[in-house]
Design a protein around this motif. Sequence first.
Motif, PDB file in Angstrom:
ATOM      1  N   TYR A  25       6.598   2.909   1.172  1.00 23.11           N
ATOM      2  CA  TYR A  25       6.051   3.667   2.301  1.00 23.11           C
ATOM      3  C   TYR A  25       7.134   4.624   2.794  1.00 23.11           C
ATOM      4  O   TYR A  25       8.182   4.204   3.269  1.00 23.11           O
ATOM      5  N   GLU A  55      10.409   8.657  -0.388  1.00 23.96           N
ATOM      6  CA  GLU A  55      10.574   9.752  -1.341  1.00 23.96           C
ATOM      7  C   GLU A  55      12.023   9.928  -1.801  1.00 23.96           C
ATOM      8  O   GLU A  55      12.277  10.374  -2.928  1.00 23.96           O
ATOM      9  N   ASP A 108       1.994   3.264  -3.469  1.00 21.65           N
ATOM     10  CA  ASP A 108       2.235   4.154  -2.329  1.00 21.65           C
ATOM     11  C   ASP A 108       1.283   3.769  -1.196  1.00 21.65           C
ATOM     12  O   ASP A 108       0.076   4.007  -1.270  1.00 21.65           O
ATOM     13  N   SER A 133       1.851   6.915   2.242  1.00 18.04           N
ATOM     14  CA  SER A 133       3.045   7.577   2.779  1.00 18.04           C
ATOM     15  C   SER A 133       2.728   8.960   3.324  1.00 18.04           C
ATOM     16  O   SER A 133       1.837   9.660   2.827  1.00 18.04           O
ATOM     17  N   THR A 135       6.325  10.696  -1.274  1.00 15.97           N
ATOM     18  CA  THR A 135       6.512   9.507  -2.107  1.00 15.97           C
ATOM     19  C   THR A 135       5.620   9.545  -3.341  1.00 15.97           C
ATOM     20  O   THR A 135       6.062   9.248  -4.460  1.00 15.97           O
ATOM     21  N   TRP A 136       4.346   9.904  -3.168  1.00 13.85           N
ATOM     22  CA  TRP A 136       3.425   9.918  -4.310  1.00 13.85           C
ATOM     23  C   TRP A 136       3.826  10.962  -5.337  1.00 13.85           C
ATOM     24  O   TRP A 136       3.746  10.721  -6.548  1.00 13.85           O
ATOM     25  N   HIS A 151      -2.074   4.709  -5.601  1.00 14.80           N
ATOM     26  CA  HIS A 151      -2.054   5.494  -4.360  1.00 14.80           C
ATOM     27  C   HIS A 151      -3.162   5.043  -3.426  1.00 14.80           C
ATOM     28  O   HIS A 151      -4.341   5.080  -3.792  1.00 14.80           O
TER      29      HIS A 151
END
Length: 319
Positions: free
Chosen positions: A11, A14, A41, A44, A48-49, A66
């Motif tokens: 979470y 990145e 993920d 977030s 991050t994704w 995701h």
Amino acid sequence: MSVLSVVLPAYNEELIVAKTCRVLNEVLSEAGIDYELVLVDDGSRDKTWEEITRAGRKDHRILGVHFSRNFGKEAAVFAGLAQATGDVVAVMDCDLQHPPQTLIEMYRLWKDGYEVIEGVKKSRGKESFLHKKSAGFFYGIMTKATKVDMQNASDFKMMDRKAVDSILAMPERNMFFRATSSWVGYRTAYVEFEVQEREAGESKWSTWSLIKYAFTNIVAFTTLPLQFVTIAGTICFICSMILVIYSLVQYFLGHTVAGYTTTLIVLLLIGSAVMMSLGVIGYYIARIYEEVKRRPRYIISKIIRGSKDISDEVNPDIK
């Protein structure tokens, strides 16, 4: 050859995702362990994704999940367990505070026949005095409430496939992974580890979030708080009886009982106990309400394996 799945809930991570994937690749490849990384993920708000997707292009053994929004760490852990395909599954934090090298020791113990390998903290690492005391206090409460030692416990675990399947087969929606993984039993071993310094980003756990986390998971795992309602009611009854006896004695001795202050104290005491008791009961009712609605723990919007989008090939529904 046995495959190790490593579940990594993330979470707003990145800054560390790429390094985590690289370090795990180096450690596990050097040890000759066939693996897959399951990065979840949890809705977030940063990139991050995008980082997970980028890492997937470099390593086909990365499975990215995701969420449609933030559902919480517990949901992310269970989503990772549900999507993991390995013969043995490890769960660890994405921020590298759980040392990847410890996975090797855990894996060897699994090869030796252990089915649940618990990571136990030697220390909590560097934290502020207030945060450390708050964490210690709330984990102490959770230990007494759940009957599972939570003081040095962690989400850093490795479990055999049958232990994972046993956890996933449980029908409840509100589940406390850290305690549930101990509750299922099986042959268990313990491995100590030093909590590493966070290399990037910041902790998502504030004192208030620890309070909510503790209470939510206590309610999810045990009915002990309901017993406090009975205890509080008993204490109020005893206090009331003492005051009744005192008032009667004073009356028969011919003394005037002022009464106002005593009555006010009794009303406030009983009223506070009743309101607190109703609050605890109401929280349990809310959890029951969430359970009977049978909503999924989470909603997955996209799944990738390596650079390929496999959302249409995998059923993301949670059982």
